[in-house]
Write a protein that holds these residues in place. Structure first.
Motif, mmCIF file in Angstrom:
data_model
loop_
_atom_site.group_PDB
_atom_site.id
_atom_site.type_symbol
_atom_site.label_atom_id
_atom_site.label_comp_id
_atom_site.label_asym_id
_atom_site.label_seq_id
_atom_site.Cartn_x
_atom_site.Cartn_y
_atom_site.Cartn_z
ATOM 1 N N THR A 38 -30.985 -29.558 21.556
ATOM 2 C CA THR A 38 -31.070 -30.635 20.565
ATOM 3 C C THR A 38 -32.484 -30.916 20.075
ATOM 4 N N ALA A 89 -34.115 -33.089 21.412
ATOM 5 C CA ALA A 89 -34.254 -34.507 21.751
ATOM 6 C C ALA A 89 -34.608 -34.654 23.224
ATOM 7 N N ASN A 132 -32.977 -39.862 24.468
ATOM 8 C CA ASN A 132 -32.351 -39.890 23.151
ATOM 9 C C ASN A 132 -31.068 -39.068 23.071
ATOM 10 N N HIS A 133 -30.928 -38.006 23.901
ATOM 11 C CA HIS A 133 -29.642 -37.295 23.875
ATOM 12 C C HIS A 133 -28.695 -37.799 24.961
ATOM 13 N N PRO A 182 -23.242 -38.557 18.644
ATOM 14 C CA PRO A 182 -23.964 -38.441 17.369
ATOM 15 C C PRO A 182 -24.894 -37.230 17.296
ATOM 16 N N VAL A 183 -25.301 -36.697 18.458
ATOM 17 C CA VAL A 183 -26.233 -35.572 18.482
ATOM 18 C C VAL A 183 -25.498 -34.231 18.547
ATOM 19 N N GLN A 206 -24.962 -31.877 15.425
ATOM 20 C CA GLN A 206 -26.154 -31.391 14.729
ATOM 21 C C GLN A 206 -27.133 -30.765 15.714
ATOM 22 N N PRO A 223 -31.930 -33.312 13.106
ATOM 23 C CA PRO A 223 -32.246 -34.698 12.738
ATOM 24 C C PRO A 223 -32.614 -35.603 13.899
ATOM 25 N N HIS A 224 -32.185 -35.244 15.121
ATOM 26 C CA HIS A 224 -32.455 -36.110 16.269
ATOM 27 C C HIS A 224 -33.589 -35.577 17.153
ATOM 28 N N ASP A 274 -37.036 -34.806 18.941
ATOM 29 C CA ASP A 274 -38.321 -35.438 19.248
ATOM 30 C C ASP A 274 -39.448 -34.411 19.246
ATOM 31 N N GLY A 308 -32.851 -47.124 20.167
ATOM 32 C CA GLY A 308 -31.855 -46.127 19.817
ATOM 33 C C GLY A 308 -30.604 -46.238 20.672
ATOM 34 N N TRP A 314 -26.424 -46.944 19.491
ATOM 35 C CA TRP A 314 -25.317 -46.041 19.788
ATOM 36 C C TRP A 314 -24.324 -46.589 20.795
#
Length: 660
Positions: free
Chosen positions: A271, A273, A277-278, A290-291, A294, A553-554, A556, A651, A655
């Motif tokens: 990811t 991320a 965040n993931h 959401p991750v 993508q 998009p996600h 880092d 974040g 979610w």
């Protein structure tokens, strides 16, 4: 009170336990009403930390329904055996009793094993003691359990014991069937995703015109610590073949993983991320939904790539992360382990925790593996590499290939191949799987013993290098090496210091976080060494950049393309963390977090509101805390880290804060 029971409701006219339906119901009632709650209680903290109540109900219902399969298989095996015994002229009562043994012995064994396993886990959690049973302990426990069962049979008699068990289990058939009906209703209302197609590229892909873009191969070697491997530089190395390859590519001497075990770090690979965040931060948790859609492979598909994953570790598989839809195939590597196939089958429901519901059964098979394999690693890298080469040989598609292959050695057990074993540690110590301690803290007086573990680990690294070298040789022989992007790295390292053997837990020191990273571009022959700290989160952004795929998009991380092309890399802080105790439904107040900025590293133990500061250049083993003597640096890095945690918390709220 006597265990002798009156005639069971499911017994026959002779007072013997009944036939096939009785066998099925007794096994199913035991597994569903005893085994299932014990599994749930043992892992409830992990489940509720990342599953909503509805998701947990769905997974529990699925696990409950699937228990009909082992119950039915045992019943069919018992009935078939009974018929065979009767053909061999064994008396009807004897064949009937033996058939019931086939059903009851494994059923009772599994439930009893789960009970004591759950009790042991509770004792460890509540006592705070360093309790470790080890391979020999599990074997002894198995023998004791078997002896107890034999004693009961002898004391009560086979028929009496069976009638006692059947009487009690058959009285539970109505609640067991009622729960089964409710579970089926639950699954109809909220069906799990089922992994149907892992056969290969679509028909559209096979009809595509030949694409001249390079293949991209991501090769990750589990548990490969750079302080041990020493890939970059000119000094001694345990990986001469990877060193030789790195001298024709870019070698990142200060590359840090984002987590200290496979799930969070390989999720970051997919990811870009960071774990905060993931949110694949526990062994049972997939990437946040959401991750998932993508992630790396999905973006590569959008760019026109054929996408494949091969994994020897289910925790590294897209089936575990929930990202499997982005891959044309998701291959689980072959293995000689008895538990590998059951685990693989359970991944057919990739958006559930099913593998962890049934993981309590598989460790019994693992105990057998420990003695069955002896000195042979059941997850040899060659199994994974063989699958990769088969994909390269399949030229039906005109699309370029993205292949991610993840091998297990040098992950424990530290069982090197014969070509490297005894290179560093003589024969006679730590020869067999059952000799190793497994991951755990250790007291200072055991350090010399731990150092021997490290030597076998280093021999395993040498073996991994030999396997990797042969793979690269085979790729080159196929004419694919010089026309492909090759990235070689690891998910995490391994600790043999600071009082901890292994990885995971609360430990995020250098031995666990610093891993190799080598990237070679098509046709590259000039070596580049990059000493600027970089992150595992940079891997996926680099791949999509090189493939001209849509951005993540996600993510880092950042693309390292400029460094690969010989340009200076702008320094930026690198983050790593251990968040196994942190729920995605609660504010971030637990976990251990690190920020690496230049030569300095600050570790924040959030729940304790305590931090440590180290100078990695002067003190690579992180033994001297500088937080008092260099207070300005400690304050600056802590403020940066706390700001990053606050951003991650914002974040998380978006979610998960309002999930049912």
């Amino acid at each position: 009170m006597s265990l002798q029971a009156p005639q069971a409701p499911l017994s026959n006219k002779r007072g013997e336990p009944g036939g096939g339906w009785a066998m099925f119901m007794c096994s199913f009632a035991a597994l569903g009403l005893f085994w299932t709650p014990l599994v749930l209680l043992r892992q409830i903290d992990a489940f509720v930390a990342f599953l909503t109540p509805l998701e947990l109900l769905r997974d529990a219902a699925l696990a409950y329904v699937l228990l009909t399969i082992p119950a039915a298989l045992l019943t069919l095996l018992a009935l078939g055996s009974r018929g065979l015994l009767r053909k061999c002229r064994v008396s009807s009562p004897t064949s009937h009793m033996l058939a019931w043994c086939i059903v009851l012995v494994p059923t009772v064994w599994v439930c009893t094993w789960q009970f004591f396993g759950s009790a042991w886990a509770w004792l460890k959690a509540t006592s705070g003691a360093n309790l470790s049973i080890g391979a020999h302990g599990r074997l002894i426990a198995s023998i004791v359990l078997l002896a107890a069962m034999i004693w009961l049979i002898k004391a009560i008699g086979m028929k009496g014991l069976m009638l006692a068990i059947v009487s009690r289990l058959s009285s539970l058939r109505r609640p067991a069937l009622l729960l089964l009906a409710l579970a089926l209703v639950c699954l109809i209302i909220s069906p799990p995703r089922f992994l149907l197609d892992t056969a290969g590229p679509s028909a559209a892909a096979l009809a595509a015109q030949r694409d001249a873009r390079p293949d991209i191969y991501l090769i990750t070697i589990d548990t490969l610590a750079e302080p041990d491997a020493r890939v970059c530089g000119n000094g001694p190395t345990l990986m001469p073949r990877l060193r030789e390859f790195a001298q024709q590519g870019s070698c990142f001497s200060r590359h840090y993983t984002s987590g200290n075990f496979t799930t969070p770090s390989t999720a970051t690979m997919e990811t870009g991320a960071l774990p905060w965040n993931h949110w694949a931060v526990q062994i049972v948790s997939p990437v946040a939904k959401p991750v998932q859609a993508q992630a790396l492979a999905a973006q590569m598909q959008k760019a026109g790539y054929e996408t494949h994953s091969i994994s020897a570790n289910l925790l590294a598989s897209p089936r575990h992360h929930g990202t499997e839809a982005g891959y044309d195939t998701q291959i689980i590597s072959d293995s000689t382990s008895l538990g590998s196939k059951p685990r693989e089958v359970l991944t057919l429901f990739p958006d559930t925790t099913l593998p962890f519901w049934f993981s309590a059964i598989v460790p019994f098979l693992d105990t057998i593996d420990i003695y069955w394999h002896g000195e042979k690693h059941p997850y040899a890298a060659e199994y994974s590499y063989r699958a990769m080469l088969a994909l390269l040989d399949d030229r039906r598609s005109g699309k370029p290939k993205f292949i991610w292959v993840h091998t297990l050695p040098p992950h424990d057990p530290f069982l090197p191949p014969p070509s490297t074993k005894y290179s560093l540690l003589p024969k006679g110590v730590l020869d067999r799987w059952s000799d190793f301690m497994g991951m755990r803290p250790y007291p200072p007086e055991e350090q010399s013993w731990i150092d021997k573990h490290r030597l076998r680990y280093q021999e395993s690294i040498m073996g991994a290098d030999a396997s990797l070298g042969e793979l690269l040789k085979q790729i080159k022989a196929r004419g694919r090496l010089d026309n492909s992007v090759v990235l070689i790295s690891s998910d995490h390292g391994e600790s043999f210091e600071r009082g901890f053997l292994g990885h995971a837990g609360a430990f995020i020191h250098n031995a666990v976080l610093q891993v190799p990273l080598v990237i070679r571009l098509p046709g590259q022959t000039q070596g580049i060494q990059v000493d600027t700290p970089v992150s595992l989160a940079d891997l996926a952004p680099t791949i999509v950049d090189l493939a001209a795929a849509p951005a993540l998009p996600h993510a880092d991380g950042r693309s390292l393309r400029s460094a690969l092309e010989g340009q200076p890399l702008t320094p930026r802080p690198v983050f790593a963390m251990a968040m196994e105790r942190q729920s995605r439904f609660q504010a971030i107040r637990a976990g251990h977090y690190a920020i690496i900025d230049g030569d300095h590293k600050l570790v924040l133990h959030l729940a304790e509101a305590r931090s440590e500061l180290f100078n990695l250049r002067q003190d690579p083993l992180e033994l001297k805390d500088l937080s008092a003597s260099d207070a300005p640096t400690a304050k600056r890095l802590r403020q940066q880290l706390e700001a990053a945690i606050a951003s991650a918390e914002a974040g998380r709220k978006r979610w998960f804060a309002n999930k049912p």
